[in-house]
Every structure is written in structure tokens, then in C-alpha cells.
Design an enzyme around this catalytic site. Structure first.
Site, PDB file in Angstrom:
ATOM      1  N   GLY A 100     120.111  75.214  -7.269  1.00  0.00           N
ATOM      2  CA  GLY A 100     119.099  74.298  -7.030  1.00  0.00           C
ATOM      3  C   GLY A 100     118.065  74.859  -5.678  1.00  0.00           C
ATOM      4  N   GLU A 141     116.978  75.688 -12.573  1.00  0.00           N
ATOM      5  CA  GLU A 141     116.621  74.082 -12.349  1.00  0.00           C
ATOM      6  C   GLU A 141     115.323  73.650 -12.129  1.00  0.00           C
ATOM      7  OE1 GLU A 141     119.662  72.581  -9.704  1.00  0.00           O
ATOM      8  OE2 GLU A 141     121.134  73.728 -10.075  1.00  0.00           O
ATOM      9  N   TYR A 262     132.465  66.589  -4.184  1.00  0.00           N
ATOM     10  CA  TYR A 262     131.767  66.160  -3.240  1.00  0.00           C
ATOM     11  C   TYR A 262     131.210  64.757  -3.367  1.00  0.00           C
ATOM     12  CZ  TYR A 262     127.567  67.327  -5.425  1.00  0.00           C
ATOM     13  OH  TYR A 262     126.437  67.184  -6.238  1.00  0.00           O
ATOM     14  N   TRP A 351     131.844  71.427  -8.957  1.00  0.00           N
ATOM     15  CA  TRP A 351     130.928  72.249  -8.014  1.00  0.00           C
ATOM     16  C   TRP A 351     131.646  71.553  -6.796  1.00  0.00           C
ATOM     17  CZ3 TRP A 351     127.376  75.954  -7.006  1.00  0.00           C
ATOM     18  CH2 TRP A 351     126.892  75.904  -5.492  1.00  0.00           C
TER      19      TRP A 351
END
Length: 371
Positions: A100, A141, A262, A351
Site C-alpha cells: 500500500g 494497489e 487488526y 494481514w
């Protein structure tokens, strides 16, 4: 005329490569990404819960378009495979490229010319072999217009052809090829579609990033399920993404569903209004508002936060005072893995592994899928 003949010859050769490639496809992916910025040592990864681990991220040089690894990451990347195979000798590793934070213009420029694509491809294969990775993973991305999507497809076709030739010449198993992609089969507009045929022909699978649907940085005025599996009346959901890829023509066996280890936090406008899509005012915690699963568990314990599992959306959230955190807990992970298996997908990935809490989510995911 000459260019058409060369194109035809290339197509025939690629078809022959793909026929050979189709006989050795991966049958299951229980995946997880690791990156050095997590502060989590490679040696601490319990690879027993995974079939595939992704080492993230290698970079692309903006001038030469060669794939490189920074000097600070070299020690951990160079021994990644050796280290994770100590606990699980059968785990496969892939070197992931981009991410990213990578410069999207570098990827677009690289993919636009034959010479720069070759530089990228040759250097990626060389790096993977040098450091004993079993495959390569592209995380661009994102290709954002039709030209970039078309070039993305050309890159994948040439990458596959090069990988097969290298495997044949070296006498080794051809490297695995995967890509992390937007959860949708198109770039937010159906007129800008991913190159489905090239993906189907040239990649072993794609990792659907079915998370970050909502976050305080881009949707600050209300809470939201960061990784909803379902989201009635709204586009942002894992199920909508999976269905868009299948409807576009990609086999379910090429799809791997992603989920986050997360969460994202918001600051509630009113502590008494604490449901999904409640009014908020930016991040609820310091920094960008992100928080790993193990820290979420600590926050809940230390603040006696209320916990909610929403089975309609398949998401978890907790709140204490004006702090609200959306995330995936055990039930959400289990439900998503069951969904992926029931849809006939190739598997799932997370992730990132360093954010887990004593491998609770990794254990739940692996046990839910089974052998």
C-alpha cells in the site's frame, strides 16, 4: 504483419506453458503476511498454522524497474524461508512486491513497456531463487484505468511464461505466482475491470483484500465494519467482492479471501450512541487509529470495554466511553473461513501474522477449515 506473427507465436507458447502449469495447481491456501515494520521477529512465527507465508515487501526501483530488497530488510528476507520451515518444513513462502505504501506510478510505468516489464520479471525471479522463496506475490494497489489494467494483464502473462521457462531450464518446480488485489473485480467502476483471462491463465491465485472498507482516515464521520463479510444495502463487503470475481468469470478456486488481524478505532460523538454507523469524529486512538488484535484484547481488558458480535454483517466491535473499535474476533474469523470453504474458494489469508494474540485467530482459522 511481423508483430502479429510474433504475437501469435507468443500466444501458442503461452498456451503450452499454461497446459503444463495447470497440472500442478495449489490445492489449499492458509496464508498470512509478515512485514518487518510489525516488530515481530520471523523466528517467532508459528508456521504450523499456515500453508503459505508472504514476506512483505520487496521494492521496485523507479529508474531500473528491478525488484530490490532494502539493506535493512535483507537479513530477515534472506533467511525467511529457512526460518519459518523450522517449525513447518512443508510451508511455502512467497516474496511479496509493492504494498500500500509503494509508488503506484512506478508500477504503472513499469508495466507499460516490454523492456521495463522484463527488468521487473527477471529481477523478481532472480531474487526469489537467491533467497529460496517458493513464489512471488504482486501487490500493486491498484491499476486504476483501462490502460493500466491491460498492461497488468500483459505483465502477468509474460511473468508466467518467464517463470515456466526458468523452472524448465533450472530443473526446479516453477515459482508460484499470486497477486493481492482489490476485493472487487473492477476498480470501483465496472468500466475498469481487472484482466480476468490473464489472471486465470497466469496466476495460481489472487488474494482478495476484503478489509479496510471503513476507517477513520477515509470515513471519519461514522463508525463502520472494517471488514464486513455481508453489508446489506452497501457495496463494501467480502461477499460482494467474491461474487463480483466469480460473476466476472474467475474460478472460485483462484480466489483466496483476506481478513485483518487488526482493527480501526473511532471517537464517538455521543458515548451512548455506540452501534455500527454511529456518528464519530475521527480516530479514537493515537496515530491513524489502527490497532492490532493483541492490543485490542488488552484494551478490552484494561478498559472493561463492552464487546458486540454482529452476525448479520459478520463483524465485531467494542466500546468504552467515546472510543469505538471495529475488528474481527474469533467468531468473525470462523464464520469467514466457513464461508470461504463453503463457496469453494482456494482458502484464506490474513494481514498480518504479527498482530495476532498468541495465535488465537490463526488457530481458529486453521481449525475451522480443517486439513
Amino acid at each position: 504483419m511481423a508483430s502479429k506473427i510474433l504475437s501469435f507465436i507468443f500466444s501458442i507458447l503461452l498456451l503450452a506453458f499454461q497446459l503444463r502449469f495447470s497440472t500442478c495447481q495449489t490445492t489449499l491456501v492458509k496464508g498470512g503476511y509478515w512485514f518487518p515494520g510489525s516488530g515481530f521477529a520471523v523466528s517467532d512465527i508459528n508456521s504450523a498454522y499456515f500453508t503459505h507465508l508472504f514476506c512483505a515487501f520487496a521494492d521496485v526501483n523507479s529508474q531500473t524497474y528491478q525488484v530490490t530488497i532494502s539493506s535493512s530488510n535483507q537479513p530477515q528476507f534472506s533467511t525467511f524461508t529457512q526460518t519459518v520451515q523450522r517449525k513447518n518444513p512443508s510451508v511455502k513462502t512467497l516474496l511479496s512486491i509493492g504494498g500500500g505504501a509503494a509508488n503506484v506510478n512506478t508500477f504503472a510505468s513499469m508495466a507499460s513497456q516490454s523492456s521495463s516489464r522484463k527488468s521487473f520479471i527477471d529481477s523478481s525471479i532472480r531474487l526469489a531463487r537467491t533467497y529460496n522463496f517458493h513464489g512471488l506475490d504482486l501487490d500493486w494497489e491498484y491499476p486504476s484505468d483501462n490502460t493500466q489494467m491491460r498492461n497488468f494483464g500483459t505483465l502477468l502473462n509474460e511473468w508466467r511464461a518467464a517463470v515456466v521457462i526458468e523452472g524448465r531450464n533450472s530443473g526446479k518446480q516453477p515459482l508460484l505466482l499470486s497477486a493481492a488485489v482489490l476485493y472487487l473485480s473492477y476498480y470501483y467502476s465496472t468500466s475498469v475491470s481487472y484482466p480476468i483471462q490473464a489472471i486465470s491463465n497466469s496466476l495460481d491465485w489472487i488474494n482478495l483484500m476484503a478489509y479496510d472498507f471503513y476507517g477513520p482516515g477515509w470515513s471519519p464521520s461514522s463508525t463502520g465494519p472494517p471488514a464486513a463479510l455481508y453489508n446489506p444495502g452497501r457495496r463494501e463487503s467480502g461477499d460482494n467482492g467474491v461474487n463480483s470475481w466469480i460473476q466476472a468469470g474467475l474460478s472460485a478456486k483462484k480466489l483466496v479471501l483476506g481478513f485483518p488481524f487488526y482493527g480501526w478505532s473511532w471517537r464517538l460523538v455521543n458515548a451512548n450512541d455506540h452501534g455500527l454507523y454511529a456518528p464519530a469524529n475521527g480516530a479514537g486512538l493515537a496515530g491513524d487509529g489502527s490497532i492490532g488484535y493483541s492490543q485490542i484484547k488488552q484494551y478490552i481488558s484494561q478498559n472493561n470495554a463492552a464487546k458486540v458480535y454482529n452476525s448479520t454483517v459478520v463483524t465485531d466491535y467494542c466500546y468504552s466511553g467515546t472510543t469505538w473499535i471495529g475488528y474481527d474476533d474469533l467468531q468473525s474469523i470462523s464464520t469467514k473461513v466457513s464461508y470461504a470453504k463453503g463457496k469453494g474458494l482456494l482458502g484464506y489469508f490474513a494481514w498480518h501474522v504479527g498482530a495476532d494474540d498468541n495465535w488465537a485467530l490463526s488457530t481458529k482459522a486453521s481449525q475451522t477449515w480443517g486439513a
